[in-house]
Design a protein around this motif. Structure first.
Motif, PDB file in Angstrom:
ATOM      1  N   ASN A 113      34.891  76.996   2.523  1.00 53.78           N
ATOM      2  CA  ASN A 113      34.252  76.366   3.685  1.00 53.78           C
ATOM      3  C   ASN A 113      33.870  74.923   3.403  1.00 53.78           C
ATOM      4  O   ASN A 113      33.129  74.640   2.478  1.00 53.78           O
ATOM      5  CB  ASN A 113      33.018  77.154   4.110  1.00 53.78           C
ATOM      6  CG  ASN A 113      33.180  77.748   5.469  1.00 53.78           C
ATOM      7  OD1 ASN A 113      34.052  77.358   6.239  1.00 53.78           O
ATOM      8  ND2 ASN A 113      32.333  78.708   5.790  1.00 53.78           N
ATOM      9  N   GLY A 114      34.423  74.002   4.192  1.00 58.54           N
ATOM     10  CA  GLY A 114      34.128  72.588   4.042  1.00 58.54           C
ATOM     11  C   GLY A 114      34.958  71.873   2.988  1.00 58.54           C
ATOM     12  O   GLY A 114      34.918  70.655   2.881  1.00 58.54           O
ATOM     13  N   HIS A 126      45.561  78.801  10.844  1.00 59.58           N
ATOM     14  CA  HIS A 126      45.379  78.130  12.132  1.00 59.58           C
ATOM     15  C   HIS A 126      44.973  76.692  11.854  1.00 59.58           C
ATOM     16  O   HIS A 126      44.321  76.402  10.860  1.00 59.58           O
ATOM     17  CB  HIS A 126      44.299  78.836  12.953  1.00 59.58           C
ATOM     18  CG  HIS A 126      44.112  78.277  14.328  1.00 59.58           C
ATOM     19  ND1 HIS A 126      45.036  78.443  15.329  1.00 59.58           N
ATOM     20  CD2 HIS A 126      43.106  77.548  14.868  1.00 59.58           C
ATOM     21  CE1 HIS A 126      44.594  77.849  16.432  1.00 59.58           C
ATOM     22  NE2 HIS A 126      43.435  77.299  16.168  1.00 59.58           N
ATOM     23  N   ILE A 127      45.346  75.800  12.768  1.00 61.01           N
ATOM     24  CA  ILE A 127      44.922  74.404  12.691  1.00 61.01           C
ATOM     25  C   ILE A 127      44.087  74.122  13.926  1.00 61.01           C
ATOM     26  O   ILE A 127      44.480  74.446  15.047  1.00 61.01           O
ATOM     27  CB  ILE A 127      46.134  73.452  12.609  1.00 61.01           C
ATOM     28  CG1 ILE A 127      46.874  73.718  11.307  1.00 61.01           C
ATOM     29  CG2 ILE A 127      45.690  72.006  12.715  1.00 61.01           C
ATOM     30  CD1 ILE A 127      48.098  72.884  11.082  1.00 61.01           C
ATOM     31  N   ARG A 137      40.338  69.454   6.310  1.00 60.72           N
ATOM     32  CA  ARG A 137      39.203  70.197   5.748  1.00 60.72           C
ATOM     33  C   ARG A 137      39.241  71.634   6.249  1.00 60.72           C
ATOM     34  O   ARG A 137      39.698  71.913   7.351  1.00 60.72           O
ATOM     35  CB  ARG A 137      37.868  69.590   6.180  1.00 60.72           C
ATOM     36  CG  ARG A 137      37.579  68.250   5.596  1.00 60.72           C
ATOM     37  CD  ARG A 137      36.975  68.414   4.251  1.00 60.72           C
ATOM     38  NE  ARG A 137      36.653  67.119   3.677  1.00 60.72           N
ATOM     39  CZ  ARG A 137      36.092  66.985   2.521  1.00 60.72           C
ATOM     40  NH1 ARG A 137      35.769  68.039   1.815  1.00 60.72           N
ATOM     41  NH2 ARG A 137      35.845  65.797   2.043  1.00 60.72           N
ATOM     42  N   VAL A 138      38.723  72.543   5.447  1.00 58.50           N
ATOM     43  CA  VAL A 138      38.600  73.941   5.861  1.00 58.50           C
ATOM     44  C   VAL A 138      37.422  74.028   6.825  1.00 58.50           C
ATOM     45  O   VAL A 138      36.299  73.695   6.471  1.00 58.50           O
ATOM     46  CB  VAL A 138      38.406  74.874   4.651  1.00 58.50           C
ATOM     47  CG1 VAL A 138      38.142  76.305   5.114  1.00 58.50           C
ATOM     48  CG2 VAL A 138      39.613  74.817   3.735  1.00 58.50           C
ATOM     49  N   VAL A 139      37.704  74.459   8.055  1.00 57.12           N
ATOM     50  CA  VAL A 139      36.685  74.563   9.099  1.00 57.12           C
ATOM     51  C   VAL A 139      36.019  75.933   9.053  1.00 57.12           C
ATOM     52  O   VAL A 139      34.817  76.060   9.248  1.00 57.12           O
ATOM     53  CB  VAL A 139      37.306  74.318  10.499  1.00 57.12           C
ATOM     54  CG1 VAL A 139      36.239  74.305  11.563  1.00 57.12           C
ATOM     55  CG2 VAL A 139      38.087  73.031  10.522  1.00 57.12           C
ATOM     56  N   SER A 140      36.816  76.977   8.809  1.00 54.85           N
ATOM     57  CA  SER A 140      36.258  78.330   8.698  1.00 54.85           C
ATOM     58  C   SER A 140      37.185  79.195   7.850  1.00 54.85           C
ATOM     59  O   SER A 140      38.349  78.873   7.654  1.00 54.85           O
ATOM     60  CB  SER A 140      36.052  78.961  10.083  1.00 54.85           C
ATOM     61  OG  SER A 140      37.274  79.118  10.749  1.00 54.85           O
ATOM     62  N   VAL A 159      41.082  78.259   8.420  1.00 54.33           N
ATOM     63  CA  VAL A 159      41.389  77.394   9.559  1.00 54.33           C
ATOM     64  C   VAL A 159      41.166  75.965   9.066  1.00 54.33           C
ATOM     65  O   VAL A 159      40.134  75.658   8.474  1.00 54.33           O
ATOM     66  CB  VAL A 159      40.464  77.707  10.757  1.00 54.33           C
ATOM     67  CG1 VAL A 159      40.723  76.750  11.906  1.00 54.33           C
ATOM     68  CG2 VAL A 159      40.641  79.157  11.201  1.00 54.33           C
ATOM     69  N   VAL A 160      42.156  75.095   9.305  1.00 54.47           N
ATOM     70  CA  VAL A 160      42.127  73.732   8.790  1.00 54.47           C
ATOM     71  C   VAL A 160      41.967  72.736   9.931  1.00 54.47           C
ATOM     72  O   VAL A 160      42.541  72.918  11.008  1.00 54.47           O
ATOM     73  CB  VAL A 160      43.430  73.430   8.002  1.00 54.47           C
ATOM     74  CG1 VAL A 160      43.411  72.037   7.413  1.00 54.47           C
ATOM     75  CG2 VAL A 160      43.641  74.465   6.905  1.00 54.47           C
ATOM     76  N   SER A 161      41.204  71.675   9.669  1.00 54.06           N
ATOM     77  CA  SER A 161      40.964  70.659  10.698  1.00 54.06           C
ATOM     78  C   SER A 161      42.116  69.678  10.796  1.00 54.06           C
ATOM     79  O   SER A 161      42.818  69.400   9.825  1.00 54.06           O
ATOM     80  CB  SER A 161      39.676  69.891  10.379  1.00 54.06           C
ATOM     81  OG  SER A 161      39.825  69.168   9.170  1.00 54.06           O
ATOM     82  N   LYS A 162      42.281  69.178  12.004  1.00 51.98           N
ATOM     83  CA  LYS A 162      43.281  68.147  12.284  1.00 51.98           C
ATOM     84  C   LYS A 162      42.640  67.172  13.257  1.00 51.98           C
ATOM     85  O   LYS A 162      41.896  67.573  14.152  1.00 51.98           O
ATOM     86  CB  LYS A 162      44.527  68.767  12.911  1.00 51.98           C
ATOM     87  CG  LYS A 162      45.590  67.755  13.279  1.00 51.98           C
ATOM     88  CD  LYS A 162      46.745  68.417  14.003  1.00 51.98           C
ATOM     89  CE  LYS A 162      47.722  67.313  14.403  1.00 51.98           C
ATOM     90  NZ  LYS A 162      48.552  67.713  15.502  1.00 51.98           N
TER      91      LYS A 162
END
Length: 186
Positions: A113-114, A126-127, A137-140, A159-162
């Motif tokens: 996380n984070g 998921h993105i 960054r890892v969102v969850s 889940v990764v941020s974009k």
């Protein structure tokens, strides 16, 4: 290992003693399912078989722990009744015993996380477009990952941020609409 065997037995006894009239139906079913998994997991250990492979035991322990985590999260979302506190504590106590036993076996969680996404220890499932955190960054965490000693045993499913596509970019490209997730035709 003795502590997790004891905690497993206590958990199974607690599952047998659930009062159907006072227990949330879904929570009760979940606890009974986990108790069945637990009994299966400990069957070889309780019979004194030493031939069970450590990796097999770890895999079974992680499967039970994952289901306990899902059960606790589900109970938090769907059940707020004080009457169900006993069942939640039953799940939490057993999860804590499993965590201690896994730690004694040198099985530790992957920090996710984070963290910056690392394809060697994270599996992106998921993105998510967001401007709340930096890109990549890892969102969850969907499912925790684990190291067994220095070796990756199971990657964390994350889940990764974009960075979001700016609305102006969609208009400049001549796209009909942009809803943040899908892009319409030209």
């Amino acid at each position: 290992m003795e502590s997790v065997l004891h905690a497993g037995n206590e958990f199974c006894r607690g599952a047998e003693n659930l009062d159907d009239a006072k227990t949330d139906l879904a929570l009760g079913k979940g606890i009974r399912m986990i108790a069945g998994q637990t009994e299966e997991m400990f069957a070889d250990c309780q019979r004194g078989k030493s031939s069970i492979r450590v990796s097999t035991l770890i895999e079974k322990m992680l499967a039970v722990k994952d289901n306990i985590e899902y059960g606790i999260a589900s109970a938090e979302r769907t059940t707020k009744r004080m009457e169900d506190m006993k069942e939640k504590l039953l799940l939490i106590d057993f999860r804590n015993a499993l965590e201690r036993s896994l730690y004694q076996l040198n099985v530790v969680p992957v920090e996710a996380n984070g963290a910056v996404f690392d394809p060697y220890i994270h599996e992106a499932v998921h993105i998510e477009e967001t401007d709340l955190v930096e890109e990549n960054r890892v969102v969850s965490v969907v499912q925790k990952g684990y190291f067994f000693g220095e070796k990756l045993y199971r990657p964390a499913r994350v889940v990764v941020s974009k960075e979001p596509v700016p609305r102006e970019a969609c208009e400049d490209e001549g796209w009909d609409s942009y809803d943040g997730e899908t892009i319409g035709g030209r």
